[in-house]
Design a protein around this motif. Structure first.
Motif, PDB file in Angstrom:
ATOM      1  N   GLY A  15      53.429  35.708  34.317  1.00 28.23           N
ATOM      2  CA  GLY A  15      52.409  35.104  35.319  1.00 28.23           C
ATOM      3  C   GLY A  15      52.761  35.262  36.770  1.00 28.23           C
ATOM      4  O   GLY A  15      52.171  35.685  37.607  1.00 28.23           O
ATOM      5  N   MET A  16      54.017  34.601  36.728  1.00 30.04           N
ATOM      6  CA  MET A  16      54.658  34.371  38.136  1.00 30.04           C
ATOM      7  C   MET A  16      54.977  35.624  38.674  1.00 30.04           C
ATOM      8  O   MET A  16      54.973  36.024  39.878  1.00 30.04           O
ATOM      9  CB  MET A  16      55.697  33.348  38.078  1.00 30.04           C
ATOM     10  CG  MET A  16      55.094  31.952  37.895  1.00 30.04           C
ATOM     11  SD  MET A  16      56.316  30.610  37.997  1.00 30.04           S
ATOM     12  CE  MET A  16      55.146  29.280  37.469  1.00 30.04           C
ATOM     13  N   SER A  17      55.625  36.470  38.102  1.00 27.44           N
ATOM     14  CA  SER A  17      56.103  37.926  38.489  1.00 27.44           C
ATOM     15  C   SER A  17      54.847  38.745  38.997  1.00 27.44           C
ATOM     16  O   SER A  17      54.868  39.233  39.874  1.00 27.44           O
ATOM     17  CB  SER A  17      56.827  38.763  37.107  1.00 27.44           C
ATOM     18  OG  SER A  17      58.045  38.129  36.996  1.00 27.44           O
ATOM     19  N   ALA A  18      53.804  38.802  38.114  1.00 24.26           N
ATOM     20  CA  ALA A  18      52.478  39.489  38.474  1.00 24.26           C
ATOM     21  C   ALA A  18      52.128  39.026  39.798  1.00 24.26           C
ATOM     22  O   ALA A  18      51.623  39.995  40.380  1.00 24.26           O
ATOM     23  CB  ALA A  18      51.581  39.581  37.096  1.00 24.26           C
ATOM     24  N   PHE A  19      52.184  37.736  39.767  1.00 25.28           N
ATOM     25  CA  PHE A  19      51.541  37.159  41.189  1.00 25.28           C
ATOM     26  C   PHE A  19      52.283  37.974  42.323  1.00 25.28           C
ATOM     27  O   PHE A  19      51.721  38.435  43.298  1.00 25.28           O
ATOM     28  CB  PHE A  19      51.704  35.601  41.150  1.00 25.28           C
ATOM     29  CG  PHE A  19      51.310  35.076  42.717  1.00 25.28           C
ATOM     30  CD1 PHE A  19      49.842  35.126  43.208  1.00 25.28           C
ATOM     31  CD2 PHE A  19      52.250  34.679  43.360  1.00 25.28           C
ATOM     32  CE1 PHE A  19      49.670  34.385  44.124  1.00 25.28           C
ATOM     33  CE2 PHE A  19      51.663  34.410  44.945  1.00 25.28           C
ATOM     34  CZ  PHE A  19      50.448  34.258  45.249  1.00 25.28           C
TER      35      PHE A  19
ATOM     36  N   LYS B  28      51.686  41.562  42.850  1.00 21.46           N
ATOM     37  CA  LYS B  28      50.434  41.766  43.149  1.00 21.46           C
ATOM     38  C   LYS B  28      49.643  42.831  42.116  1.00 21.46           C
ATOM     39  O   LYS B  28      49.059  43.894  42.567  1.00 21.46           O
ATOM     40  CB  LYS B  28      50.159  42.199  44.731  1.00 21.46           C
ATOM     41  CG  LYS B  28      50.838  41.430  45.846  1.00 21.46           C
ATOM     42  CD  LYS B  28      50.418  42.062  47.024  1.00 21.46           C
ATOM     43  CE  LYS B  28      50.959  41.259  48.192  1.00 21.46           C
ATOM     44  NZ  LYS B  28      50.746  39.844  48.531  1.00 21.46           N
ATOM     45  N   ARG B  29      49.986  42.212  40.946  1.00 24.07           N
ATOM     46  CA  ARG B  29      49.361  43.294  39.869  1.00 24.07           C
ATOM     47  C   ARG B  29      48.748  42.149  38.779  1.00 24.07           C
ATOM     48  O   ARG B  29      48.897  40.802  38.857  1.00 24.07           O
ATOM     49  CB  ARG B  29      50.303  44.007  39.170  1.00 24.07           C
ATOM     50  CG  ARG B  29      51.484  43.348  38.618  1.00 24.07           C
ATOM     51  CD  ARG B  29      52.574  44.393  37.980  1.00 24.07           C
ATOM     52  NE  ARG B  29      53.747  43.385  37.371  1.00 24.07           N
ATOM     53  CZ  ARG B  29      53.624  42.652  36.235  1.00 24.07           C
ATOM     54  NH1 ARG B  29      52.571  42.436  35.592  1.00 24.07           N
ATOM     55  NH2 ARG B  29      54.691  41.878  35.951  1.00 24.07           N
ATOM     56  N   ALA B  30      48.071  42.740  38.044  1.00 15.90           N
ATOM     57  CA  ALA B  30      47.638  41.863  36.824  1.00 15.90           C
ATOM     58  C   ALA B  30      48.433  41.599  35.819  1.00 15.90           C
ATOM     59  O   ALA B  30      49.236  42.268  35.396  1.00 15.90           O
ATOM     60  CB  ALA B  30      46.163  42.369  36.202  1.00 15.90           C
ATOM     61  N   ALA B  31      48.398  40.603  35.491  1.00 15.76           N
ATOM     62  CA  ALA B  31      49.344  39.837  34.328  1.00 15.76           C
ATOM     63  C   ALA B  31      49.097  40.475  32.987  1.00 15.76           C
ATOM     64  O   ALA B  31      47.853  40.562  32.694  1.00 15.76           O
ATOM     65  CB  ALA B  31      49.490  38.296  34.111  1.00 15.76           C
ATOM     66  N   LYS B  32      50.000  40.690  32.033  1.00 14.58           N
ATOM     67  CA  LYS B  32      49.884  41.378  30.732  1.00 14.58           C
ATOM     68  C   LYS B  32      50.532  40.265  30.007  1.00 14.58           C
ATOM     69  O   LYS B  32      51.778  40.181  29.869  1.00 14.58           O
ATOM     70  CB  LYS B  32      50.629  42.565  30.634  1.00 14.58           C
ATOM     71  CG  LYS B  32      50.057  43.888  31.192  1.00 14.58           C
ATOM     72  CD  LYS B  32      50.576  45.212  31.039  1.00 14.58           C
ATOM     73  CE  LYS B  32      50.188  46.179  31.775  1.00 14.58           C
ATOM     74  NZ  LYS B  32      51.161  47.071  32.078  1.00 14.58           N
ATOM     75  N   TRP B  33      49.685  39.567  29.280  1.00 16.03           N
ATOM     76  CA  TRP B  33      50.121  38.554  28.250  1.00 16.03           C
ATOM     77  C   TRP B  33      50.635  39.136  27.185  1.00 16.03           C
ATOM     78  O   TRP B  33      49.954  39.746  26.534  1.00 16.03           O
ATOM     79  CB  TRP B  33      49.113  37.368  28.013  1.00 16.03           C
ATOM     80  CG  TRP B  33      48.305  36.704  29.522  1.00 16.03           C
ATOM     81  CD1 TRP B  33      47.005  37.241  29.713  1.00 16.03           C
ATOM     82  CD2 TRP B  33      48.651  36.210  30.546  1.00 16.03           C
ATOM     83  NE1 TRP B  33      46.720  36.629  30.801  1.00 16.03           N
ATOM     84  CE2 TRP B  33      47.880  36.132  31.535  1.00 16.03           C
ATOM     85  CE3 TRP B  33      50.351  35.938  30.915  1.00 16.03           C
ATOM     86  CZ2 TRP B  33      48.322  35.501  32.673  1.00 16.03           C
ATOM     87  CZ3 TRP B  33      50.441  35.236  31.942  1.00 16.03           C
ATOM     88  CH2 TRP B  33      49.355  34.910  33.061  1.00 16.03           C
ATOM     89  N   SER B  34      51.795  38.370  26.427  1.00 20.92           N
ATOM     90  CA  SER B  34      52.381  38.693  25.334  1.00 20.92           C
ATOM     91  C   SER B  34      51.903  37.618  24.341  1.00 20.92           C
ATOM     92  O   SER B  34      52.015  37.727  23.075  1.00 20.92           O
ATOM     93  CB  SER B  34      53.764  38.897  25.418  1.00 20.92           C
ATOM     94  OG  SER B  34      54.431  37.767  25.904  1.00 20.92           O
TER      95      SER B  34
END
Ligand SMILES: CCCCCCC[C@H](O)CC(=O)SCCNC(=O)CCNC(=O)[C@H](O)C(C)(C)COP(=O)([O-])OP(=O)([O-])OC[C@H]1O[C@@H](n2cnc3c(N)ncnc32)[C@H](O)[C@@H]1OP(=O)([O-])[O-]
Length: 257
Positions: A242-246, A249-255
């Protein structure tokens, strides 16, 4: 008596419908057993992220089945350990549950809605605790949750008179979060479920646990629980993602772990 439908934009919302039209979804033993089994099935199926619980446009549920209860004696309800077994399942579900309440939500019907995390109501919804008028008291949390969710004066008035309140009054006293036209209600609840389901299921469950703690403990104990749960998110891949995606500037990919 219960139907389970997969819905939502990502097909990860469980729409559970109470379906006993001949008795306005009165909560008889069989209905409660089926509801409990369905809830546990959804809870243990990782392809479902959020639950929407609804009834019909006429009735969410008109309370516990009075005809079934009429035959019972004190020993039946006091001694049997499993008497409340299926009634508590909803409260212990870890996934978020949205109640979409149209029509009558009386007695155990209101109490079922109060066990959910969010209540959306249709314009024709009516809430109340009429148990006092049939010689008993709310037994599924009504006397405890009304004062916590509204205030003592409202809780006393509702439980002591058995009066019903409308959807708009229920919103005004803080029992429900939004009111919609009756026919749009379920769709709106699913839209809300979709918004929740876009987040990490692991973190969503953690949020639910933390907010739920506010109703179980003192402020200081609740703040301690929140702090530990917050810290625990730092052990998850979804917090890292979540923090990397922010930052990227991309959508998070949840595992989900
Ligand atoms: C067992 C484990 C318990 C665990 C703990 C539970 C604790 C809980 O707090 C206790 C309760 O909920 S106490 C309960 C608190 N709730 C109440 O006191 C509400 C009781 N209900 C009412 O006051 C009215 O039905 C309404 C005003 C909802 C609708 O009036 P309307 O539009 O004129 O419709 P209508 O013609 O009246 O009903 C249509 C059919 O549904 C039937 N049915 C309906 N509710 C039923 C019920 N709860 N039961 C059974 N049946 C119920 C009704 O008999 C009729 O069937 P019939 O075969 O044709 O005779």
């Amino acid at each position: 008596m219960i139907t389970l439908t997969r819905t939502g934009a990502a097909e990860n919302v469980a729409l559970i419908t109470l379906n006993r039209p001949t008795a306005l979804n009165a909560l008889c033993r069989q209905l409660m057993q089926e509801l409990s089994e369905t809830l546990l099935k959804v809870e243990h199926d990782s392809t479902y992220n959020v639950i929407v619980l609804t009834g019909s446009e006429k009735a969410f549920a008109a309370g516990a089945d009075i005809k079934e209860m009429a035959k019972l004696e004190f020993a039946d309800v006091f001694q049997k350990d499993d008497f409340f077994a299926n009634w508590d399942t909803l409260y212990h579900i870890a996934k978020p549950v949205i109640a979409a309440v149209n029509g009558f939500a009386l007695g155990g019907g209101t109490e079922l809605a109060l066990m959910c995390d969010i209540i959306y109501a249709g314009e024709n919804a009516v809430f109340g605790q009429p148990e006092v008028s049939i010689g008993t008291i709310p037994g599924l949390g009504g006397t405890q949750r009304w004062p916590r969710f509204t205030n003592k004066s409202i809780a006393m008035e509702i439980c002591l008179t058995g009066d019903r309140i409308s959807a708009h009054d229920a919103k005004e006293v803080g029992l429900v979060s939004k009111v919609f036209p009756t026919q749009q209600l379920v769709a709106e609840a699913v839209i809300l479920a979709d918004r929740i389901a876009k987040n990490s299921p692991l973190i969503v469950k953690t949020v639910k646990k933390s907010v739920g703690t506010a109703y179980e403990t003192s402020l200081n104990q609740g703040l301690e629980v929140e702090k530990h749960l917050f810290q625990s998110t730092f052990a998850t891949n979804d917090r890292r993602e979540g923090m990397s995606a922010f930052s990227e500037k991309r959508a998070a990919k949840w595992s989900g772990n």
